[in-house]
Write an enzyme that holds these catalytic residues in place. Structure first.
Site, PDB file in Angstrom:
ATOM      1  NE  ARG A 245     -10.143 -10.259  -3.147  1.00  0.00           N
ATOM      2  CZ  ARG A 245     -10.392  -9.325  -4.047  1.00  0.00           C
ATOM      3  NH1 ARG A 245     -10.590  -9.644  -5.310  1.00  0.00           N
ATOM      4  NH2 ARG A 245     -10.460  -8.054  -3.692  1.00  0.00           N
TER       5      ARG A 245
ATOM      6  CE  LYS B 262      -3.937  -2.094   2.393  1.00  0.00           C
ATOM      7  NZ  LYS B 262      -4.940  -1.961   1.325  1.00  0.00           N
TER       8      LYS B 262
HETATM    9  N1  BES Z   1      -8.149  -4.102   3.570  1.00  0.00           N
HETATM   10  C1  BES Z   1      -8.252  -3.696   2.227  1.00  0.00           C
HETATM   11  C2  BES Z   1      -9.582  -2.970   1.927  1.00  0.00           C
HETATM   12  C3  BES Z   1      -9.782  -1.646   2.601  1.00  0.00           C
HETATM   13  C4  BES Z   1      -9.512  -0.491   1.924  1.00  0.00           C
HETATM   14  C5  BES Z   1     -10.328  -1.590   3.854  1.00  0.00           C
HETATM   15  C6  BES Z   1      -9.741   0.716   2.535  1.00  0.00           C
HETATM   16  C7  BES Z   1     -10.545  -0.381   4.476  1.00  0.00           C
HETATM   17  C8  BES Z   1     -10.265   0.770   3.800  1.00  0.00           C
HETATM   18  C9  BES Z   1      -8.163  -4.901   1.296  1.00  0.00           C
HETATM   19  O1  BES Z   1      -7.419  -5.956   1.755  1.00  0.00           O
HETATM   20  C10 BES Z   1      -7.545  -4.399   0.037  1.00  0.00           C
HETATM   21  O2  BES Z   1      -6.446  -3.934   0.085  1.00  0.00           O
HETATM   22  N2  BES Z   1      -8.273  -4.491  -1.061  1.00  0.00           N
HETATM   23  C11 BES Z   1      -7.803  -4.054  -2.319  1.00  0.00           C
HETATM   24  C12 BES Z   1      -8.245  -5.068  -3.320  1.00  0.00           C
HETATM   25  C13 BES Z   1      -7.586  -4.901  -4.666  1.00  0.00           C
HETATM   26  C14 BES Z   1      -6.106  -5.154  -4.560  1.00  0.00           C
HETATM   27  C15 BES Z   1      -8.216  -5.859  -5.633  1.00  0.00           C
HETATM   28  C16 BES Z   1      -8.436  -2.711  -2.610  1.00  0.00           C
HETATM   29  O3  BES Z   1      -9.575  -2.486  -2.247  1.00  0.00           O
HETATM   30  O4  BES Z   1      -7.782  -1.871  -3.218  1.00  0.00           O
HETATM   31 ZN    ZN Z   2      -5.336  -5.789   1.344  1.00  0.00          ZN
END
Ligand code: BES
Ligand code: ZN
Ligand code: ZN
Length: 501
Positions: free
Chosen positions: A352, A278
């Site tokens: 997931r 991230k």
């Molecule tokens: N934990 C995150 C989702 C999230 C984002 C929760 C913002 C709370 C606030 C999740 O694991 C994630 O990073 N999802 C990605 C998925 C993508 C890589 C397909 C996302 O949402 O960008």
């Molecule tokens: Zn994630």
């Protein structure tokens, strides 16, 4: 916390007495009329001059200046009588309790009957008051040398009501408070930072719940997971020095272990994104990536208190998502407990993966119905914002029940579709059964539908709380930070659940 009495007396000492007021009330009745009498008609005057407003959510404090043993009257605006709803009342109570908490009162009383309106009866009002009291006065203690908690908390509320019998009212207040407290437990879990709430600590919390409420408990460690072939959860944990845990709690409220509701909560204690790392801004706040697990544990606390005649298995896959020489990489192919192979295109789509094994394990434990709750995708925030939880399902009737519970809980959810073309994208890997990231388009759907692949034919509802688990702003029913979203919806679903024929 509450005591119920039938009649307010002018000689009773209270620092604060709450009274609900409706717009266009032509005559004063009950407690209001009585108070007006003691105050020589001054309240009538204040209403006439609009010094006390009945507009919804206005809170007006009036000092009694030594005329009554009750020091301050707090008038709570309820708007138009026929428009009063349970949800509005809960918020109105929340606002009033918050305001009064700031006055640091030791002794508080509530004229409960004055809040009856719309379709609501006294027991609804009592439930709303109990729930709102716990929710609105919640504070996360934090780690400052001087605690964030208010020094003086309202400890006892005397409830006055002429209606019904006191025991029933007390029971409704208590049930409301149980819902509030369970939600607050979930909030606290989410607010605790990742270094203090590891998977091991989450498992300990679950064990404490189990001991308190006599749940059956099973905590799988890494070795046990390896034996069971939980390759998806293990893959996410691969880069971490913290051991993973698969947490299982069972509550049996029926003779037979049938019609079992499986509650599955994403328990990522910190999400760095892994090698699909991230950004420095996006990573902050990722301690809240176990909001789904918190909702499930909060709901189990409520279930443990209320002991409904239902069977529930809670399953929480827990680990952090870290980077190291051993960590999962994009392009890796892993094998889940179900046997399905997964091509990992994005290590940040880890939720997931852990949910895949948890859903399979919930079914292994006999779950006939599944709800998974997860801070799964940023995409759901783009689609629905921060006030609405995203939902997906493979079963209309089961979804209907979840929706009804969410409406009653005052926790809005909105359904997104899964079409065959969406499923095709999840199955589009050239070298594995599934791929965990088929691109950003509709990715709230991709995330949830991936989990649905593991539910297979079992009725399933997915709740994506990435937008609702945390709030930037203080609100009527709590401070900024964790909301405890879906705790009450899950508990209500369990309480009201009817097996599908
Ligand atoms: N934990 C995150 C989702 C999230 C984002 C929760 C913002 C709370 C606030 C999740 O694991 C994630 O990073 N999802 C990605 C998925 C993508 C890589 C397909 C996302 O949402 O960008
Ligand atoms: Zn994630
Ligand atoms: Zn995540």
């Amino acid at each position: 916390m509450f005591q119920v009495k039938s009649k307010w007396e002018s000689t009773n000492y209270h620092e604060v007495l709450f009274i609900g007021v409706f717009e266009r009330t032509t005559k004063f009745a009950g407690l209001l009329a009585e108070l007006d009498g003691f105050l020589d008609g001054q309240l009538t005057e204040l209403f006439k001059n609009n010094d006390i407003s009945a507009k919804k959510k206005t809170v007006t404090v009036v000092h009694t200046l030594g005329k009554l043993k009750t020091k301050k009257l707090v008038f709570v605006g309820l708007g138009k009588e026929r428009e009063l709803t349970f949800e509005l009342l809960r918020e109105v109570f929340g606002r009033a309790f918050k305001k009064v908490q700031k006055l640091k009162p030791a002794d508080v009383a509530l004229g409960l009957d004055s809040f009856i309106g719309g379709q609501l009866d006294i027991l609804d009002v009592a439930h709303a008051a109990g729930e709102a009291f716990c929710l609105s006065t919640y504070q996360f203690e934090g780690y400052k040398q001087k605690s964030n908690e208010p020094e003086k908390k309202i400890k006892l509320i005397t409830i006055y009501s002429d209606e019904n019998d006191a025991e029933e009212i007390l029971a409704a207040l208590t049930v409301g408070a149980i819902y509030g407290k369970g939600t607050n437990s979930a909030r606290t879990l989410v607010n605790i930072p990742g270094n203090m709430l590891t998977a091991t600590e989450m498992a300990e919390f679950a064990q404490e719940l189990a001991a308190k409420y006599k749940f059956e408990v099973e905590i799988l460690d890494k070795e046990a997971m390896e034996k069971l072939g939980m390759g998806a959860l293990l893959a996410v944990n691969q880069g971490s020095t913290e051991p993973p845990k698969m947490i299982v709690l069972k509550y049996q409220g029926k003779e037979q272990w049938t019609d079992v509701l499986g509650l599955v909560g994403k328990g990522i204690t910190f999400d760095t994104g892994g090698y699909s790392i991230k950004t420095k801004d996006g990573i902050v706040g990722m301690k809240t990536d176990m909001g789904g697990a918190a909702a499930v544990l909060g709901a189990m606390e409520i279930i443990g208190e209320l002991r409904p005649e239902q069977n529930v298995v809670a399953v929480i896959p827990s680990t952090d998502n870290m980077i190291s020489g051993a960590a999962l990489k994009p392009d890796d192919v892993i094998t889940s407990m179900s046997g399905k192979t997964i091509e990992v295109l994005n290590t940040d789509a880890e939720g997931r993966l852990v949910l895949a094994d948890a859903v399979t394990y919930a079914k292994y434990h006999g779950a006939n119905y599944l709800v998974d709750v997860a801070t799964l995708t940023g995409g759901v925030i783009i689609a629905l914002g921060n006030d609405t939880t995203g939902a997906l399902t493979n079963n209309e009737s089961f979804f209907e029940q979840v929706l009804e519970a969410s409406v009653e809980a005052g926790e809005p959810i909105w359904r997104l579709p899964i079409f065959p073309k969406d499923i095709e994208r999840i199955r589009s890997s050239k070298i594995a059964d599934l791929n965990n990231s088929p691109g950003r388009e509709g990715h709230a759907i991709m995330g949830g539908a991936f989990v649905g692949e593991f539910a297979e034919g079992t009725p399933w509802v997915h709740l994506d709380i990435a937008g609702t688990a945390v709030t930037k702003n203080e609100h009527d029913l709590g401070p900024s930070g964790a909301t405890g979203a879906m705790t009450r919806t899950l508990a209500l679903l369990v309480e009201r659940f009817e097996p599908i024929k």
